[in-house]
Design a protein around this motif. Structure first.
Motif, PDB file in Angstrom:
ATOM      1  N   LYS A   4      22.809  -5.683 -30.372  1.00 45.50           N
ATOM      2  CA  LYS A   4      23.226  -5.472 -28.989  1.00 45.50           C
ATOM      3  C   LYS A   4      24.091  -6.639 -28.534  1.00 45.50           C
ATOM      4  CE  LYS A   4      21.350  -4.472 -24.408  1.00 45.50           C
ATOM      5  NZ  LYS A   4      20.115  -4.317 -23.600  1.00 45.50           N
ATOM      6  N   PRO A   5      25.212  -6.357 -27.857  1.00 46.58           N
ATOM      7  CA  PRO A   5      26.074  -7.450 -27.395  1.00 46.58           C
ATOM      8  C   PRO A   5      25.316  -8.408 -26.476  1.00 46.58           C
ATOM      9  CG  PRO A   5      27.158  -5.318 -27.132  1.00 46.58           C
ATOM     10  CD  PRO A   5      25.739  -5.037 -27.500  1.00 46.58           C
ATOM     11  N   VAL A   6      25.623  -9.678 -26.614  1.00 48.82           N
ATOM     12  CA  VAL A   6      24.992 -10.716 -25.806  1.00 48.82           C
ATOM     13  C   VAL A   6      25.966 -11.154 -24.721  1.00 48.82           C
ATOM     14  CG1 VAL A   6      23.999 -13.023 -25.821  1.00 48.82           C
ATOM     15  CG2 VAL A   6      23.616 -11.487 -27.767  1.00 48.82           C
ATOM     16  N   PHE A   7      25.510 -11.111 -23.470  1.00 44.45           N
ATOM     17  CA  PHE A   7      26.342 -11.517 -22.337  1.00 44.45           C
ATOM     18  C   PHE A   7      25.623 -12.622 -21.566  1.00 44.45           C
ATOM     19  CE2 PHE A   7      27.767  -7.201 -23.146  1.00 44.45           C
ATOM     20  CZ  PHE A   7      29.131  -7.255 -22.926  1.00 44.45           C
ATOM     21  N   ARG A   8      26.422 -13.414 -20.867  1.00 42.90           N
ATOM     22  CA  ARG A   8      25.885 -14.318 -19.853  1.00 42.90           C
ATOM     23  C   ARG A   8      26.762 -14.182 -18.609  1.00 42.90           C
ATOM     24  NH1 ARG A   8      28.704 -18.991 -18.752  1.00 42.90           N
ATOM     25  NH2 ARG A   8      30.337 -19.581 -20.244  1.00 42.90           N
ATOM     26  N   THR A  13      32.153 -18.238 -11.552  1.00 44.16           N
ATOM     27  CA  THR A  13      32.992 -17.109 -11.159  1.00 44.16           C
ATOM     28  C   THR A  13      32.234 -15.800 -10.993  1.00 44.16           C
ATOM     29  OG1 THR A  13      33.466 -16.549 -13.465  1.00 44.16           O
ATOM     30  CG2 THR A  13      34.941 -18.137 -12.395  1.00 44.16           C
ATOM     31  N   GLY A  14      31.021 -15.724 -11.526  1.00 44.36           N
ATOM     32  CA  GLY A  14      30.276 -14.468 -11.479  1.00 44.36           C
ATOM     33  C   GLY A  14      30.715 -13.466 -12.518  1.00 44.36           C
ATOM     34  N   LEU A  15      31.613 -13.841 -13.426  1.00 44.99           N
ATOM     35  CA  LEU A  15      32.099 -12.928 -14.458  1.00 44.99           C
ATOM     36  C   LEU A  15      31.092 -12.806 -15.596  1.00 44.99           C
ATOM     37  CD1 LEU A  15      35.780 -14.229 -14.669  1.00 44.99           C
ATOM     38  CD2 LEU A  15      35.030 -12.085 -13.629  1.00 44.99           C
ATOM     39  N   LYS A  16      31.006 -11.595 -16.181  1.00 38.43           N
ATOM     40  CA  LYS A  16      30.187 -11.389 -17.385  1.00 38.43           C
ATOM     41  C   LYS A  16      30.979 -11.872 -18.600  1.00 38.43           C
ATOM     42  CE  LYS A  16      28.146  -7.602 -18.427  1.00 38.43           C
ATOM     43  NZ  LYS A  16      27.918  -6.141 -18.635  1.00 38.43           N
ATOM     44  N   SER A  90      40.877  -9.490 -21.260  1.00 35.96           N
ATOM     45  CA  SER A  90      40.291  -8.186 -21.592  1.00 35.96           C
ATOM     46  C   SER A  90      38.767  -8.250 -21.520  1.00 35.96           C
ATOM     47  CB  SER A  90      40.753  -7.726 -22.970  1.00 35.96           C
ATOM     48  OG  SER A  90      40.489  -8.709 -23.962  1.00 35.96           O
ATOM     49  N   ALA A  91      38.145  -8.934 -22.456  1.00 34.57           N
ATOM     50  CA  ALA A  91      36.685  -8.935 -22.535  1.00 34.57           C
ATOM     51  C   ALA A  91      36.040  -9.579 -21.306  1.00 34.57           C
ATOM     52  CB  ALA A  91      36.236  -9.658 -23.802  1.00 34.57           C
ATOM     53  N   ILE A  92      36.555 -10.725 -20.873  1.00 33.66           N
ATOM     54  CA  ILE A  92      35.881 -11.461 -19.788  1.00 33.66           C
ATOM     55  C   ILE A  92      36.179 -10.827 -18.432  1.00 33.66           C
ATOM     56  CG2 ILE A  92      35.540 -13.712 -18.716  1.00 33.66           C
ATOM     57  CD1 ILE A  92      34.686 -13.514 -21.688  1.00 33.66           C
ATOM     58  N   LEU A  93      37.448 -10.605 -18.121  1.00 35.18           N
ATOM     59  CA  LEU A  93      37.781 -10.063 -16.801  1.00 35.18           C
ATOM     60  C   LEU A  93      37.270  -8.642 -16.621  1.00 35.18           C
ATOM     61  CD1 LEU A  93      41.379 -11.358 -15.972  1.00 35.18           C
ATOM     62  CD2 LEU A  93      39.152 -12.351 -15.432  1.00 35.18           C
ATOM     63  N   THR A 164      39.848  -3.680 -27.165  1.00 36.69           N
ATOM     64  CA  THR A 164      38.909  -4.085 -26.116  1.00 36.69           C
ATOM     65  C   THR A 164      39.177  -3.335 -24.824  1.00 36.69           C
ATOM     66  OG1 THR A 164      38.771  -6.291 -27.121  1.00 36.69           O
ATOM     67  CG2 THR A 164      37.977  -6.070 -24.860  1.00 36.69           C
ATOM     68  N   LEU A 165      40.452  -3.103 -24.511  1.00 34.46           N
ATOM     69  CA  LEU A 165      40.778  -2.309 -23.322  1.00 34.46           C
ATOM     70  C   LEU A 165      40.210  -0.892 -23.443  1.00 34.46           C
ATOM     71  CD1 LEU A 165      44.510  -3.255 -22.552  1.00 34.46           C
ATOM     72  CD2 LEU A 165      42.420  -4.324 -21.708  1.00 34.46           C
ATOM     73  N   VAL A 166      40.293  -0.316 -24.642  1.00 28.82           N
ATOM     74  CA  VAL A 166      39.759   1.032 -24.861  1.00 28.82           C
ATOM     75  C   VAL A 166      38.242   1.033 -24.688  1.00 28.82           C
ATOM     76  CG1 VAL A 166      39.440   2.859 -26.570  1.00 28.82           C
ATOM     77  CG2 VAL A 166      41.659   1.715 -26.367  1.00 28.82           C
ATOM     78  N   ILE A 167      37.562   0.044 -25.260  1.00 28.83           N
ATOM     79  CA  ILE A 167      36.103  -0.046 -25.132  1.00 28.83           C
ATOM     80  C   ILE A 167      35.698  -0.179 -23.671  1.00 28.83           C
ATOM     81  CG2 ILE A 167      34.126  -1.568 -25.574  1.00 28.83           C
ATOM     82  CD1 ILE A 167      35.346  -2.111 -28.328  1.00 28.83           C
ATOM     83  N   ALA A 168      36.398  -1.065 -22.942  1.00 27.00           N
ATOM     84  CA  ALA A 168      36.061  -1.271 -21.529  1.00 27.00           C
ATOM     85  C   ALA A 168      36.237   0.021 -20.729  1.00 27.00           C
ATOM     86  CB  ALA A 168      36.932  -2.385 -20.950  1.00 27.00           C
ATOM     87  N   LYS A 169      37.274   0.789 -21.062  1.00 23.84           N
ATOM     88  CA  LYS A 169      37.510   2.051 -20.360  1.00 23.84           C
ATOM     89  C   LYS A 169      36.428   3.068 -20.690  1.00 23.84           C
ATOM     90  CE  LYS A 169      40.155   4.787 -17.845  1.00 23.84           C
ATOM     91  NZ  LYS A 169      40.410   4.523 -16.413  1.00 23.84           N
ATOM     92  N   GLU A 170      36.087   3.173 -21.985  1.00 23.52           N
ATOM     93  CA  GLU A 170      35.086   4.157 -22.400  1.00 23.52           C
ATOM     94  C   GLU A 170      33.699   3.808 -21.877  1.00 23.52           C
ATOM     95  OE1 GLU A 170      35.359   4.374 -26.625  1.00 23.52           O
ATOM     96  OE2 GLU A 170      37.032   5.816 -26.603  1.00 23.52           O
ATOM     97  N   GLU A 171      33.369   2.522 -21.849  1.00 23.54           N
ATOM     98  CA  GLU A 171      32.044   2.098 -21.403  1.00 23.54           C
ATOM     99  C   GLU A 171      31.987   1.837 -19.907  1.00 23.54           C
ATOM    100  OE1 GLU A 171      30.840  -1.140 -23.933  1.00 23.54           O
ATOM    101  OE2 GLU A 171      30.788   0.138 -25.730  1.00 23.54           O
ATOM    102  N   LYS A 172      33.110   2.064 -19.228  1.00 24.69           N
ATOM    103  CA  LYS A 172      33.186   1.975 -17.761  1.00 24.69           C
ATOM    104  C   LYS A 172      32.671   0.634 -17.245  1.00 24.69           C
ATOM    105  CE  LYS A 172      32.804   6.995 -17.280  1.00 24.69           C
ATOM    106  NZ  LYS A 172      32.044   8.138 -16.691  1.00 24.69           N
ATOM    107  N   THR A 173      33.182  -0.432 -17.830  1.00 23.79           N
ATOM    108  CA  THR A 173      32.762  -1.763 -17.385  1.00 23.79           C
ATOM    109  C   THR A 173      33.533  -2.219 -16.146  1.00 23.79           C
ATOM    110  OG1 THR A 173      34.354  -2.868 -18.848  1.00 23.79           O
ATOM    111  CG2 THR A 173      32.162  -2.403 -19.752  1.00 23.79           C
ATOM    112  N   TYR A 174      34.518  -1.429 -15.713  1.00 25.74           N
ATOM    113  CA  TYR A 174      35.272  -1.756 -14.500  1.00 25.74           C
ATOM    114  C   TYR A 174      35.621  -0.455 -13.804  1.00 25.74           C
ATOM    115  CZ  TYR A 174      39.472  -0.342 -17.072  1.00 25.74           C
ATOM    116  OH  TYR A 174      40.396   0.369 -17.790  1.00 25.74           O
ATOM    117  N   GLU A 175      36.020  -0.556 -12.549  1.00 26.81           N
ATOM    118  CA  GLU A 175      36.363   0.628 -11.770  1.00 26.81           C
ATOM    119  C   GLU A 175      37.856   0.646 -11.472  1.00 26.81           C
ATOM    120  OE1 GLU A 175      33.994   0.686  -8.279  1.00 26.81           O
ATOM    121  OE2 GLU A 175      32.078   0.877  -9.339  1.00 26.81           O
ATOM    122  N   GLY A 176      38.424   1.838 -11.442  1.00 29.82           N
ATOM    123  CA  GLY A 176      39.833   1.969 -11.092  1.00 29.82           C
ATOM    124  C   GLY A 176      40.750   1.481 -12.197  1.00 29.82           C
ATOM    125  N   SER A 177      41.883   0.914 -11.794  1.00 31.63           N
ATOM    126  CA  SER A 177      42.864   0.398 -12.747  1.00 31.63           C
ATOM    127  C   SER A 177      42.466  -1.001 -13.211  1.00 31.63           C
ATOM    128  CB  SER A 177      44.254   0.345 -12.099  1.00 31.63           C
ATOM    129  OG  SER A 177      44.682   1.626 -11.708  1.00 31.63           O
TER     130      SER A 177
END
Length: 558
Positions: A4-8, A13-16, A90-93, A164-177
């Motif tokens: 499982k991916p590890v995040f902090r 900044t409050g970013l994952k 990509s990954a952080i933002l 990474t952009l594709v993964i973020a889109k598929e996993e819905k880690t952000y909203e909108g554009s």
């Protein structure tokens, strides 16, 4: 079973932050700083040789240092740092896991190996062909192998960013554009793929020529394709450092772009039009038609220039809007006077923005005109322009964001804060004066690549106007000051990473900054920015027409 991916969560900044992405960002950034130090040392040797009263190196060592400086600074340092920025954007933002982290380490390894091989062959002394490596000059075959390996690694990194952009889109880690900073990194990535493809198209056959499998490389064909890589590598830098400007505006001020759509359209002009500006390196080549030269260096290029001018308006404009919302409303420039000039993140960014526009931008458009270009093409004006773009534009912006990344990613405080406040001014102003007076000396005709401007070993005596020697002396002094500023940056960042005081995570973490979101500033009034824009436009027009007047004075008719 896949781990499982590890995040902090970043306490600043409050970013994952994905653990694998963080490690890759750190690795690429560290090597970038190492290469910056090596390239800066080589640059110092070049400066001390072109300084007429010092004239440090003999011819062979001068061209060795010049080759290493060009490759390490324009290509290796910038692209290593840009890979780190792409992973961050990509990954952080986007709060996502990074795609294929193992391939990320393969890409990193190829880039390190390639850069090491090319530097090795240059420092050996048998590959002093300068960054352009024009045929029929021939380098050691491994020189080309190193560049090819580096390019392959960078290309893999680009695909990881896109994945990474594709993964973020598929996993819905952000909203909108995607955020504007990520969009800027995407534009840089697109240009990087084009740049790397151009390099492969010309460097692979050149390597085969160097080992005897190809009998001939046409010099004009080489130049046309090579500048698809050489000039476009600077366009990666432009897209990346403008993304850094927007990022710092959002991080420090909570600033939103005046119009997301307009800023994105300005970025798109880079994709469609910026590469054709490569033609301004070919304007003295007799094998290319005038129609090709005129279109590429006027009508086509101006569309890309429009994009840069939009960014030059919207970046300070969004800062002004954010400052005015905080109450800095007195007069035209209280918002700017009350900005955090003692913070190297801001001072580095704003100096980068101003000097990139006034030095690199104005000179680039002017020298890109076919008629004017003939006066300065093979003079030291050209590297003066380069330093107005790569050094005070890109490098200073990358230095500025590093002062943020060290606390955010390494979770260390910046050591020697007093010197850190001074460093952007030393490097930025030193390099700004360096660039300005180098362009002045070039206007007086000082040659671009000759190791001895006095031509002391020439069979026939030749001398430039006295002002040219004075200007080159100022170039030497300001160049040394800029190198001291660059060395100070390396020392501060390395010491901060190794010995900086650990930053304890705040509880609770702040909400993510606007740097990770989509949205425009609503109904912003930015009169100060418009005054600055009009000042820029006035200087642009005056300098442009002064050069036409100077050109006319060279065409005396009896």
């Amino acid at each position: 079973m896949v781990a499982k991916p590890v995040f902090r969560t970043c306490g600043l900044t409050g970013l994952k932050i994905h653990d694998d992405a963080e490690k890759l960002i750190k690795a690429n950034a560290v090597i970038a700083i190492v290469v910056l130090a090596i390239g800066g040392l080589m640059g110092l040797l070049v400066v001390l040789t072109r300084w007429p009263s010092v004239h440090l190196l003999p011819a062979d060592l001068f061209y060795l240092a010049l080759t290493a400086h060009g490759i390490d600074i324009l290509i290796v340092w910038c692209i290593f740092f840009e890979v780190a920025l792409m992973y961050f954007a990509s990954a952080i933002l986007l709060g996502s896991r990074i795609a294929a982290p193992k391939m990320g380490w393969v890409a990193f390894g190829l880039m390190v190996l390639g850069a090491a091989i090319t530097n090795w062959k240059v420092l050996e002394g048998n590959s002093s062909v300068m960054m352009t490596s024009y045929v029929p000059m021939q380098a050691d075959p491994l020189f080309y192998v190193g560049l090819i390996l580096f390019a392959v690694g960078a290309l893999i990194a680009c695909f990881i960013f896109l994945g990474t952009l594709v993964i973020a889109k598929e996993e819905k880690t952000y909203e909108g554009s995607i955020p504007l900073v990520t969009f800027g990194a995407l534009v840089a990535c697109i240009i990087a793929v084009y740049t790397i493809a151009s390099g492969a198209i010309i460097l692979i056959p050149t390597f085969l020529w160097s080992i005897g499998l190809i009998s001939h490389i046409d010099p004009l064909m080489y130049k046309v394709v090579w500048w698809g890589m050489g000039h476009s590598s600077q366009q990666i830098n432009v897209a990346a450092h403008i993304a850094v400007w927007y990022a710092i505006a959002a991080i420090l001020f909570g600033a939103k772009p005046l119009s997301e759509k307009v800023s994105r359209m300005a970025y798109l002009t880079y994709v469609f039009f910026l590469q054709i500006a490569s033609a301004h390196h070919l304007l003295v080549e007799p094998g290319l038609s005038s129609s090709y030269k005129i279109f590429n260096t006027s009508y086509g290029m101006y569309l890309a220039v429009l994009g840069s001018m939009i960014h030059g308006l919207t970046v300070p404009g969004c800062i002004e809007a954010a400052q005015r919302k905080k109450g800095f409303n007195k007069g035209l420039f209280e918002w700017l006077r009350k900005a955090p000039w003692g913070n190297p993140v801001f001072s580095g960014m704003f100096l980068s923005l101003i000097m990139f526009g006034f030095l690199g931008g104005i000179s680039g458009v002017t020298m890109g005109v076919e008629q004017i270009n003939i006066m300065i093409h093979n003079t030291i004006y050209v590297p003066g322009h380069f330093h107005g773009t790569v050094a005070v534009g890109t490098t200073l912006a990358f230095m500025a964001i590093t002062y943020f990344l060290v606390p955010a990613l390494w979770q260390r405080e910046i050591v020697m804060p007093g010197l850190a406040k001074l460093q952007p001014y030393l490097f930025g102003l030193g390099m700004g004066v360096f660039s300005l007076f180098m362009m002045g000396a070039g206007t007086l005709g000082v040659s671009r690549r000759h190791w001895d401007m006095a031509f002391s070993d020439a069979p026939h005596a030749f001398s430039y106007p006295p002002a040219a020697y004075l200007m080159m002396g100022i170039v030497g002094i300001s160049g040394v000051i800029a190198v001291v500023g660059g060395a100070l940056f390396v020392v501060i960042i390395v010491a901060s990473v190794l010995f900086g005081k650990p930053i304890k995570a705040s509880a609770p973490a702040p909400a993510p900054s606007p740097v990770a979101s989509y949205g425009s500033e609503q109904h912003a009034a930015v009169p100060g920015t418009f005054v600055l824009a009009l000042l820029f436009l006035t200087m642009f027009v005056l300098y442009y027409f002064v050069n036409w007047k100077y050109l006319a004075s060279t065409w005396l008719m009896s």
